[in-house]
Design an enzyme around this catalytic site. Structure first.
Site: not given
Length: 401
Positions: A12, A94, A182, A242, A386
């Site tokens: 990841n 990922r 996500h 962000r 994840e």
């Protein structure tokens, strides 16, 4: 339990860190806990470091010209030692953006890699680094299967009305649409929430993935029906650095009146906005919470940043509740969502119209159920996973030999 010596490595990759995890795909069902995991942090900075779940840790001196390559090489050295002669069945990555072309886990070859590079402008904080790791392995270990697992894939169930942008129709035909992100995190939630919360999980659910990046996903019958991130990972909620949803006129103003270049505007929106930009202190909510009582201009900016952060989340939860026609279950996940009892409290306080009532002791313990019996909706906290989702997808994509 069936066992065979087949392992799946999950990578990841972010802009300054690489998480890794090793799963035994010879065990059925695939264990949710990795048998070994770790991360390299601070890549490209002055203090890169390696840590893993076996207790190994070291400060790294990475090649300054190619720090990412050097970090990958250090991880590979540790992986080889950990394998102890066992074989890798696949490496799962990922990959944030699959565009309109990729909606399922995909074996990566040179042609697929070229496609994925074309999506870099849509996810510049993440896409280049996952692809760099893939490219290194394709070059050095071309026979090793690599599987790209896309953060956009889970949202392919949302209806067209949620995907479309109000641009000329030709833009839709060219692939300009709301993709959502996500997805590996939300896919894990779709797997685990029914186990945790029973029938409520198949009702009207909003999952709040709150980390350095942040988004919300509305689920019905455990399928994504709407989400706050859109064409890029800039959209939706205010994040660490962000901006989230922004009037495009502000971008035109910065370019036309303030004379910022395209590259400068991109840097502002991705790296200088959000909690860091408003507070001027940090992108990390716990750091800001510790400074909000300051009686000076910095304290005022910190309070403004936290208030805006909470307000944007509350506002978007309200919007998704309208899309769902009500709400049965709200679940917090990811770094901030899982660990900040105070921000969960503030968010739920702003949702008074939905009737959430928190069990303060359970909230302080970080769940799993943090709502009181008299609450009109259930509120929970669930750690995301994840890496396990990516390992499971890769195991399905690469059958045992």
């Amino acid at each position: 339990m069936k066992h065979s010596p087949e392992l799946i490595l999950v990578l990841n990759c972010g802009s300054s860190s690489i998480k890794f995890a090793l799963f035994d795909a010879g065990v059925e069902p695939l264990p949710r806990q990795a048998e070994w995991s770790g991360k390299v942090t601070g890549i490209g900075g002055p203090h890169p470091a390696y840590r893993d779940s076996a207790g190994a840790g070291e400060d790294l001196a990475l090649d300054r010209q190619q720090p990412y390559h050097a970090a990958l090489e250090r991880i590979r050295e540790h992986v080889v030692r950990r394998l102890e002669g066992r074989g890798l069945r696949a490496v799962a990555h990922r990959v944030v953006h699959g565009g309109s072309k990729y909606s399922a886990p995909t074996r990566v070859d040179a042609a697929v890699l070229a496609d994925l590079k074309s999506f870099i402008p849509l996810a510049p904080l993440h896409q280049p680094f996952a692809l760099e790791a893939i490219e290194v392995l394709l070059t050095e270990l071309p026979e090793l299967p690599q599987v790209a697992c896309f953060d956009t894939a889970f949202h392919h169930t949302v209806p067209q009305v949620e995907q479309m942008l109000a641009l000329p129709y030709a833009a839709w035909q060219r692939g300009l649409r709301r993709y959502g992100f996500h997805g590996l995190s939300y896919e894990y939630m779709a797997t685990v929430l029914e186990e945790r919360f029973g029938a409520a999980a198949r009702g009207r659910v909003i999952v709040a993935h709150l980390g350095s990046g942040a988004s919300l996903c509305a689920l019905q019958d455990l399928r994504s029906v709407a989400t706050t991130m859109g064409f890029s990972a800039l959209d939706g909620l205010m994040m660490g650095t962000r901006c989230g949803a922004l009037d495009p006129g502000a971008v035109l103003y910065m370019m036309e009146i303030e004379k910022l270049t395209l590259q400068q505007v991109g840097h502002v929106l991705y790296h200088e906005s959000g909690l860091l930009g408003v507070s001027g202190v940090s992108a990390d909510p716990p750091v800001l919470l510790a400074q909000e009582d300051r009686d000076d201009a910095t304290g005022e900016r910190v309070r403004a940043a936290l208030a805006l952060y909470v307000r944007r989340i509350v506002r978007e939860i309200g919007a998704l509740t309208a899309v769902l026609g009500g709400l049965d279950l709200l679940v917090f996940t990811a770094g901030v969502g899982e660990h900040s009892a105070e921000l969960r409290r503030r968010i739920c306080a702003g949702l008074g119209f939905l009737g959430p009532v928190l069990d303060e002791a359970a909230n302080a313990r970080h769940g799993p159920l943090i709502s009181a019996p008299e609450s009109r909706i259930q509120v929970g906290v669930e750690a995301t996973n994840e890496e396990w989702v990516a390992a499971r997808l890769a195991a399905a994509a690469v059958p045992p030999a």
